[in-house]
Design a protein around this motif. Sequence first.
Motif, mmCIF file in Angstrom:
data_model
loop_
_atom_site.group_PDB
_atom_site.id
_atom_site.type_symbol
_atom_site.label_atom_id
_atom_site.label_comp_id
_atom_site.label_asym_id
_atom_site.label_seq_id
_atom_site.Cartn_x
_atom_site.Cartn_y
_atom_site.Cartn_z
ATOM 1 N N MET A 12 -3.792 5.112 -2.263
ATOM 2 C CA MET A 12 -3.348 3.842 -2.832
ATOM 3 C C MET A 12 -1.829 3.738 -2.885
ATOM 4 O O MET A 12 -1.273 2.673 -2.670
ATOM 5 N N ARG A 13 -1.134 4.837 -3.193
ATOM 6 C CA ARG A 13 0.316 4.725 -3.329
ATOM 7 C C ARG A 13 0.991 4.408 -2.011
ATOM 8 O O ARG A 13 2.109 3.915 -1.995
ATOM 9 N N ALA A 14 0.331 4.636 -0.905
ATOM 10 C CA ALA A 14 0.897 4.275 0.396
ATOM 11 C C ALA A 14 1.002 2.765 0.548
ATOM 12 O O ALA A 14 1.824 2.267 1.313
ATOM 13 N N TRP A 15 0.198 2.029 -0.200
ATOM 14 C CA TRP A 15 0.177 0.565 -0.098
ATOM 15 C C TRP A 15 0.947 -0.123 -1.210
ATOM 16 O O TRP A 15 1.051 -1.352 -1.224
ATOM 17 N N PRO B 52 4.188 -2.139 0.283
ATOM 18 C CA PRO B 52 3.828 -3.350 1.024
ATOM 19 C C PRO B 52 3.210 -4.445 0.153
ATOM 20 O O PRO B 52 3.518 -5.623 0.320
ATOM 21 N N VAL B 53 2.367 -4.062 -0.800
ATOM 22 C CA VAL B 53 1.745 -5.054 -1.676
ATOM 23 C C VAL B 53 2.796 -5.704 -2.569
ATOM 24 O O VAL B 53 2.796 -6.926 -2.767
ATOM 25 N N ALA C 220 6.896 -6.055 4.621
ATOM 26 C CA ALA C 220 5.654 -5.400 4.184
ATOM 27 C C ALA C 220 4.976 -4.701 5.358
ATOM 28 O O ALA C 220 4.484 -3.575 5.230
ATOM 29 N N ASN D 216 6.811 -1.487 6.374
ATOM 30 C CA ASN D 216 6.677 -0.422 5.383
ATOM 31 C C ASN D 216 5.235 -0.004 5.128
ATOM 32 O O ASN D 216 4.984 0.833 4.268
ATOM 33 N N SER D 217 4.295 -0.562 5.861
ATOM 34 C CA SER D 217 2.902 -0.187 5.658
ATOM 35 C C SER D 217 2.527 0.993 6.559
ATOM 36 O O SER D 217 3.171 1.238 7.572
ATOM 37 N N PRO D 218 1.481 1.697 6.200
ATOM 38 C CA PRO D 218 1.011 2.797 7.042
ATOM 39 C C PRO D 218 0.486 2.332 8.401
ATOM 40 O O PRO D 218 0.312 3.131 9.303
ATOM 41 N N LEU D 219 0.257 1.037 8.568
ATOM 42 C CA LEU D 219 -0.278 0.520 9.818
ATOM 43 C C LEU D 219 0.697 0.638 10.989
ATOM 44 O O LEU D 219 0.282 0.615 12.140
ATOM 45 N N PRO E 142 4.561 7.045 3.768
ATOM 46 C CA PRO E 142 4.780 5.603 3.729
ATOM 47 C C PRO E 142 5.931 5.246 2.796
ATOM 48 O O PRO E 142 6.133 5.881 1.765
#
Length: 145
Positions: free
Chosen positions: A2-5, A8-9, A42, A45-48, A75
């Motif tokens: 969760m902290r990876a997002w 971006p959120v 976002a 900076n996202s893992p995507l 991330p």
Amino acid sequence: MMRAWILPVLLLLCGSVAAARTASGGSPGVAVAVLAVFLLLAGVNSPLVFPRSVGALEARRRSEADGRPIVYWRPGCQYCVRLRLRLGRTARRAHWVDIWRDPAGAAEVRAANGGDETVPTVVVAGRPHTNPDPAWVREQLSRGA
């Protein structure tokens, strides 16, 4: 996971609020531009943006087999994003390990950096290199291919 997002959120939420305020002030074109900038931030900076991560043990096994570098990252790290973007398509050749998802990867980074989780840490032929020049990493990737 969760902290990876979180970043971006937060960027999406802040962008939405800023765009809504701008639009309510009578500037819908500026609101769209503000929202687009926050969406871009976002996304970057996202893992995507990064190739699929593998575990540290699997990355080490693969690196020993094919000679490609291992990149330890997390991330939200601006230096990791810089490395990823500057590598372009060649980034997919490296073995990427997200240290927030893999405790063994985090331990390897701490061992290589005197107890600090400094990323990106790139391991080439068993030797760690902290925050290396992207051109040098690209050269290592072309050698390992």
